[in-house]
Design a protein around this motif. Structure first.
Motif, mmCIF file in Angstrom:
data_model
loop_
_atom_site.group_PDB
_atom_site.id
_atom_site.type_symbol
_atom_site.label_atom_id
_atom_site.label_comp_id
_atom_site.label_asym_id
_atom_site.label_seq_id
_atom_site.Cartn_x
_atom_site.Cartn_y
_atom_site.Cartn_z
ATOM 1 N N ALA A 9 24.891 43.448 -24.853
ATOM 2 C CA ALA A 9 25.618 43.462 -23.845
ATOM 3 C C ALA A 9 25.896 42.985 -23.368
ATOM 4 O O ALA A 9 27.146 41.603 -22.798
ATOM 5 N N VAL A 10 25.207 42.764 -22.358
ATOM 6 C CA VAL A 10 23.981 40.642 -21.719
ATOM 7 C C VAL A 10 24.717 39.645 -22.142
ATOM 8 O O VAL A 10 24.946 39.025 -22.024
ATOM 9 N N LEU A 11 23.858 40.044 -23.794
ATOM 10 C CA LEU A 11 23.039 38.567 -24.470
ATOM 11 C C LEU A 11 25.408 38.421 -25.091
ATOM 12 O O LEU A 11 25.555 37.329 -25.146
ATOM 13 N N SER A 12 26.060 39.588 -24.972
ATOM 14 C CA SER A 12 27.711 39.367 -25.334
ATOM 15 C C SER A 12 28.245 38.344 -25.043
ATOM 16 O O SER A 12 29.351 37.466 -24.650
ATOM 17 N N GLU A 13 27.547 38.700 -23.554
ATOM 18 C CA GLU A 13 28.270 38.108 -22.529
ATOM 19 C C GLU A 13 28.022 36.481 -22.121
ATOM 20 O O GLU A 13 28.770 35.657 -21.060
ATOM 21 N N LEU A 14 26.565 36.217 -22.351
ATOM 22 C CA LEU A 14 25.805 34.665 -21.979
ATOM 23 C C LEU A 14 26.472 33.856 -22.405
ATOM 24 O O LEU A 14 26.606 32.225 -22.650
ATOM 25 N N PHE A 15 27.228 34.479 -23.954
ATOM 26 C CA PHE A 15 27.422 33.266 -25.123
ATOM 27 C C PHE A 15 29.166 34.016 -25.599
ATOM 28 O O PHE A 15 29.537 34.666 -25.998
ATOM 29 N N VAL A 16 30.115 33.173 -24.383
ATOM 30 C CA VAL A 16 31.420 33.295 -25.033
ATOM 31 C C VAL A 16 32.051 33.329 -26.111
ATOM 32 O O VAL A 16 33.095 33.682 -26.806
ATOM 33 N N ALA B 243 14.359 37.965 -14.721
ATOM 34 C CA ALA B 243 15.491 39.297 -15.331
ATOM 35 C C ALA B 243 16.643 38.565 -14.149
ATOM 36 O O ALA B 243 18.414 38.167 -14.570
ATOM 37 N N PRO B 244 16.373 38.777 -12.778
ATOM 38 C CA PRO B 244 17.147 38.787 -11.813
ATOM 39 C C PRO B 244 17.884 37.318 -11.112
ATOM 40 O O PRO B 244 19.282 36.625 -11.053
ATOM 41 N N VAL B 245 17.272 36.361 -12.020
ATOM 42 C CA VAL B 245 17.403 34.982 -12.179
ATOM 43 C C VAL B 245 18.514 34.415 -12.972
ATOM 44 O O VAL B 245 19.698 33.794 -12.654
ATOM 45 N N LEU B 246 17.755 34.990 -13.794
ATOM 46 C CA LEU B 246 18.487 34.792 -15.052
ATOM 47 C C LEU B 246 20.129 35.486 -15.731
ATOM 48 O O LEU B 246 21.094 35.156 -16.052
ATOM 49 N N LEU B 247 19.753 36.640 -15.474
ATOM 50 C CA LEU B 247 21.118 37.821 -15.993
ATOM 51 C C LEU B 247 21.700 37.852 -14.979
ATOM 52 O O LEU B 247 21.571 38.120 -13.858
ATOM 53 N N ARG B 248 23.129 37.997 -15.275
ATOM 54 C CA ARG B 248 24.311 38.498 -14.522
ATOM 55 C C ARG B 248 24.663 39.978 -14.642
ATOM 56 O O ARG B 248 24.652 40.020 -15.450
#
Length: 518
Positions: free
Chosen positions: A127-134, A188-193
């Motif tokens: 799910a996080v991956l899907s948010e990274l790539f719109v 992860a805290p730096v690169l992911l939302r």
């Protein structure tokens, strides 16, 4: 809406975020198979009973598979990145405990805790991956890489375990997780939302309990009867498990917020794809585990050589998973699904010529040919899960797809492994319940050892034939149930975006007759 605004191209941060996500994904998949070649060493160190050895292997997959959907829902509601961080921390602590377990009971407990942590990781990671790539095309590419990492984890697990065991003690197969997990917690805290869906309500705890208890009771019954023979108590436990699973399914049809959204299965393409996620993993896990025992205990090959023999199939599986999107664009999803099952069915049948005196070449050929089919299946299941649902349901839908993989992995060892145990019990020298227990008995005559080896090989071959036939049946069902329009979408739109979605909607509408899910 314009394309520039709504579908921005991913930057360096998105790709670095993907790389960080892939670490835990690789580990969760790898820990489902890393013990396949390590079990002889674990058995030597901890002396588990036959039941304990099987639970050591498959408790991880059962716990992951049973809780994936629940944690997909939790991540949707309370934050996917937060769940990832908690899960990675628990996975590391449980890996540390498993590495230094001093008894079979301790190892099984820590493997169960690893499964609990693994269930938090997979749906939230996707799910996080899907948010990274719109952008849809880049998202599909990223999902293909995600699926390849997941497939690679399953595939290289035995090879990694074998390599480690050739230099270190058996607990090293768990300690290898720690550096990757620490790196994830740092980056992860730096690169992911953080990502939350705007959903209300709570996860239905009763549904979670039903699915876990029903599954474990049913599988325990099957395994125990295969190894020990029929007993009234064991049969009753199995019937109770089946009744609880039936109750679970019935409740999902009536809940406003079900644990598993059965309405997704109105789409026959989605259904075939999910079964395609389950059956290949069942076949692969069973034959990989049994083949590991065959190579080491029947043929007497060292754990390092056995690991090297598994590498060609693992590499081809991983490469196939990466190139599958291109294959689908060329031949269509329907043809790719059929191709998947035919490759696996044929590859499994190549295990028939093996014997207790030799057959390594046939084993390698089997893993290479079946590996093509496994790679296609892993990639197609992940793509279908994300494409079939709205973005706010990404965690839950990803959980269904990953559940099919994990449950397939566990069921393969539990059910097909139990079939192998049953064949051995019927054809072996009748001195102990399993092959491992039999050859460990002191003072066995060479003829008895030969009979035990032949019985084990027969069990492995019967498992391969049974799994092959199931894949042939699924290929036929795919041919009959999946509409040919999915093969034509490559001509209508090479990118596979618009017409594929339209075809999916049309097929879903066509399959809705009499489907009153809710």
């Amino acid at each position: 809406m314009t394309k520039t605004t709504d579908t921005p191209k991913p930057g360096l941060r998105a790709w670095l975020g993907l790389a960080v996500i892939l670490g835990p994904v690789l580990l969760v998949a790898m820990d489902g198979s890393v013990l396949f070649l390590a079990m002889p060493k674990v058995t030597e160190a901890l002396s588990p009973s036959a039941d304990q050895a099987l639970w050591t292997l498959d408790i991880y997959g059962f716990v992951v598979g049973s809780l994936l959907i629940a944690f997909g829902n939790i991540g949707d509601r309370y934050g996917r990145l937060r769940l990832l961080m908690i899960g990675v921390t628990l996975f590391g602590l449980a890996s540390l405990g498993a590495a230094f377990a001093s008894s079979p009971e301790m190892l099984i407990t820590f493997r169960a805790l690893m499964g609990l942590a693994g269930a938090t990781l997979l749906p939230s990671a996707l799910a996080v991956l899907s948010e990274l790539f719109v952008d849809p095309q880049k998202r599909a590419q990223a999902i293909g890489i995600f699926a390849a990492a997941f497939a690679a984890g399953f595939a290289i697990g035995p090879a990694v375990g074998g390599q480690l065991l050739s230099h270190f003690w058996w607990g090293s197969v768990f300690l290898v997780n720690l550096p990757i997990l620490v790196l994830f917690l740092a980056l992860a805290p730096v690169l992911l939302r953080e990502v939350k869906a705007t959903r209300t309500g709570s996860v239905n705890v009763l549904s979670v309990v039903q699915s876990v208890i029903g599954l474990l009771l049913t599988i325990y019954s099957v395994k125990h009867m295969a190894a020990e023979g029929f007993s009234t108590i064991t049969l009753l436990l199995g019937l109770v498990g089946l009744a609880i699973l039936a109750w679970f399914i019935r409740r999902q049809l009536t809940l406003d917020e079900p644990l598993i959204d059965l309405s997704l299965f109105r789409d026959r393409v989605f259904t075939i794809a999910i079964v395609t996620g389950l059956l290949p993993l069942a076949a692969w896990s069973a034959t990989a585990y049994l083949s590991g025992v065959y190579l080491q205990s029947v043929l007497g090959i060292s754990v390092l050589r056995a690991a090297l023999f598994s590498v060609p199939g693992a590499l081809l599986l991983t490469v196939t998973c990466i190139v599958t999107p291109m294959l689908v664009a060329r031949i269509g999803k329907r043809s790719a699904l059929i191709t998947c099952h035919l490759f696996i069915a044929t590859g499994l049948l190549l295990l028939l010529p093996i014997a207790s005196s030799g057959g390594v070449g046939w084993y390698v050929a089997s893993t290479v040919l079946a590996g093509v089919g496994y790679g296609i299946s892993f990639s197609l299941v992940a793509e279908t899960a994300v494409a079939a649902v709205p973005s706010e349901r990404a965690g839950s839908a990803a959980a269904i797809a990953e559940t099919s993989n994990e449950i397939g992995n566990a069921l393969g060892i539990a059910l097909l492994g139990s079939l192998s145990v049953l064949i051995f019990r019927l054809q072996g020298p009748d001195l102990a319940g399993t092959f491992g227990e039999t050859i460990d008995l002191p003072g066995l005559a060479p003829a008895v050892i030969g009979q035990a080896k032949d019985a084990f090989v027969t069990g492995l071959q019967i498992v391969a034939v049974a799994a092959s036939l199931l894949h042939l049946v699924l290929a036929i069902l795919t041919l009959r149930w999946v509409p040919k329009v999915l093969d034509d979408e490559k001509d209508a739109d090479p990118s596979g975006d618009g017409p594929r979605q339209a075809a999916t909607e049309a097929e879903a509408s066509d399959s809705n007759e009499g489907a009153g899910i809710r």
